[in-house]
Design a protein around this motif. Structure first.
Motif, PDB file in Angstrom:
ATOM      1  N   GLN A 159      46.774  50.791  57.754  1.00  0.00           N
ATOM      2  CA  GLN A 159      45.380  51.111  58.030  1.00  0.00           C
ATOM      3  C   GLN A 159      44.533  51.274  56.770  1.00  0.00           C
ATOM      4  O   GLN A 159      43.330  51.514  56.852  1.00  0.00           O
ATOM      5  CB  GLN A 159      45.302  52.409  58.851  1.00  0.00           C
ATOM      6  N   PHE A 160      45.149  51.165  55.576  1.00  0.00           N
ATOM      7  CA  PHE A 160      44.388  51.395  54.352  1.00  0.00           C
ATOM      8  C   PHE A 160      43.462  50.222  54.054  1.00  0.00           C
ATOM      9  O   PHE A 160      43.822  49.058  54.242  1.00  0.00           O
ATOM     10  CB  PHE A 160      45.322  51.595  53.157  1.00  0.00           C
ATOM     11  N   SER A 161      42.272  50.546  53.541  1.00  0.00           N
ATOM     12  CA  SER A 161      41.317  49.531  53.133  1.00  0.00           C
ATOM     13  C   SER A 161      41.380  49.355  51.627  1.00  0.00           C
ATOM     14  O   SER A 161      42.091  50.088  50.925  1.00  0.00           O
ATOM     15  CB  SER A 161      39.899  49.954  53.527  1.00  0.00           C
ATOM     16  N   LEU A 162      40.609  48.407  51.116  1.00  0.00           N
ATOM     17  CA  LEU A 162      40.544  48.204  49.670  1.00  0.00           C
ATOM     18  C   LEU A 162      40.090  49.478  48.971  1.00  0.00           C
ATOM     19  O   LEU A 162      40.617  49.832  47.909  1.00  0.00           O
ATOM     20  CB  LEU A 162      39.590  47.053  49.347  1.00  0.00           C
ATOM     21  N   GLU A 163      39.128  50.172  49.546  1.00  0.00           N
ATOM     22  CA  GLU A 163      38.637  51.398  48.918  1.00  0.00           C
ATOM     23  C   GLU A 163      39.727  52.457  48.818  1.00  0.00           C
ATOM     24  O   GLU A 163      39.756  53.241  47.872  1.00  0.00           O
ATOM     25  CB  GLU A 163      37.436  51.944  49.702  1.00  0.00           C
ATOM     26  N   ASP A 164      40.633  52.489  49.772  1.00  0.00           N
ATOM     27  CA  ASP A 164      41.712  53.480  49.765  1.00  0.00           C
ATOM     28  C   ASP A 164      42.695  53.247  48.628  1.00  0.00           C
ATOM     29  O   ASP A 164      43.324  54.195  48.149  1.00  0.00           O
ATOM     30  CB  ASP A 164      42.475  53.441  51.101  1.00  0.00           C
ATOM     31  N   VAL A 165      42.856  52.004  48.201  1.00  0.00           N
ATOM     32  CA  VAL A 165      43.883  51.674  47.203  1.00  0.00           C
ATOM     33  C   VAL A 165      43.278  51.078  45.936  1.00  0.00           C
ATOM     34  O   VAL A 165      43.987  50.479  45.138  1.00  0.00           O
ATOM     35  CB  VAL A 165      44.922  50.691  47.804  1.00  0.00           C
ATOM     36  N   ARG A 166      41.976  51.252  45.749  1.00  0.00           N
ATOM     37  CA  ARG A 166      41.309  50.612  44.616  1.00  0.00           C
ATOM     38  C   ARG A 166      41.924  51.012  43.284  1.00  0.00           C
ATOM     39  O   ARG A 166      42.144  50.182  42.396  1.00  0.00           O
ATOM     40  CB  ARG A 166      39.818  50.940  44.618  1.00  0.00           C
ATOM     41  N   GLY A 167      42.233  52.308  43.103  1.00  0.00           N
ATOM     42  CA  GLY A 167      42.815  52.765  41.847  1.00  0.00           C
ATOM     43  C   GLY A 167      44.179  52.158  41.580  1.00  0.00           C
ATOM     44  O   GLY A 167      44.455  51.667  40.478  1.00  0.00           O
TER      45      GLY A 167
END
Length: 310
Positions: A270-278
């Motif tokens: 369910q993770f989006s790009l914003e969730d894993v950007r770092g």
């Protein structure tokens, strides 16, 4: 450093200084001894001592010293590259990092100039060492555009969005010094089992119970449910994630032996790009660093004053 790390150089140095006393000898007498030159620029014993201490190492065997020396050579190449790219760390940011190191030493009751001097480092060398990862981060942020991050996320979505897999394996153990014949025999046995499973002669769970040498054989080879970078070893997830449910991998080798693996079920993430950007930025930064370094090494003039890998 062979590639940028999530923790800053300043943070790692402060950790190392936790166990450092002001009176500890740090190869100061031989600090100026040249161990290698990189495009005419020296790498000294003082540089190596500083690299060891920044990692909390006070007594390194020859193999580890050589490994770190290789990393220092890489640093020199990256420093030259960043300079050519006109990447400069803002003075205020660099000053703040230097102050953190000096304040950390003072809190231990030591004199920063004395402690760092015993490492063979002038204030200028300390600033250069701290500036390198900061400068690389600036360059990486310049090169890794939002469009590149989105494209990578789209191409590797299941690795990043929290997708989890249920899988099973069959393991045939191999000794570390297994011969080519033994490896081929294990591979062929798994290929034969794969054909039998695909033809319906037996199920994967039955094949695992009869032939696998892993503890999971009692449960039909079932492995722990895992994300791409989770509880399951990466050597497994790299094989299982591209599979469709019910599909069986080709035999593959790992330090554990020869494996056959099947995907039982996939749970979408369910993770989006914003969730894993770092995390994604770190991954792309590491890749960019390695690619850049490979190009630089191919044309660099490196003169070893010591025998590499000795």
């Amino acid at each position: 450093m062979s590639s940028p790390r999530r923790h800053s150089f300043t943070y790692l140095l402060c950790l190392a200084l936790l166990g450092l006393s002001a009176g500890q000898p740090l190869r100061a007498a031989a600090a100026e001894e040249v161990l290698a030159t990189v495009n005419g620029q020296p790498v000294t014993e003082g540089d190596l001592s500083f690299a060891l201490l920044s990692r909390g190492i006070t007594d390194a065997p020859p193999a580890l010293r050589q490994q770190l020396l290789e990393q220092l050579v890489n640093q020199r190449l990256i420093q030259e590259f960043l300079k050519a790219q006109k990447i400069e760390v803002p003075p205020k940011q660099l000053d703040e990092s230097v102050v953190k190191v000096e304040n950390f030493i003072r809190k231990k009751g030591d004199n920063p100039q004395q402690v760092l001097g015993k490492m063979g480092f002038t204030p200028e060398k300390l600033r250069a060492a701290i500036a390198l990862p900061l400068a690389w981060n600036l360059y990486a942020r310049q090169e890794i555009t939002p469009e590149k991050m989105q494209a990578y996320f789209n191409a590797h979505r299941e690795e990043l969005d929290g997708t989890r897999v249920e899988a099973s394996q069959i393991l045939l153990k191999l000794s570390p010094d297994a011969s080519a014949t033994e490896i081929d025999q294990a591979k062929q046995k798994l290929l034969d089992l794969r054909k039998q499973i695909q033809s319906g002669k037996l199920t994967f769970a039955e094949a695992a119970a009869r032939h696998s040498q892993a503890p999971s054989k009692t449960e039909g080879g079932k492995l722990v449910t895992s994300a791409y970078r989770g509880k399951m070893p990466l050597v497994f997830t790299r094989q299982v994630f591209p599979l469709k449910e019910g599909e069986i991998s080709d035999p593959f080798q790992s330090p554990f032996g020869m494996h056959l693996i099947t995907l039982n079920k996939k749970h979408p993430g369910q993770f989006s790009l914003e969730d894993v950007r770092g995390e994604l930025f770190q991954t792309l930064s590491h890749e960019l660093y390695d690619q850049t370094l490979q190009k630089l090494r191919s044309t660099a003039k490196i003169d070893w004053k010591t025998e590499p890998n000795s």
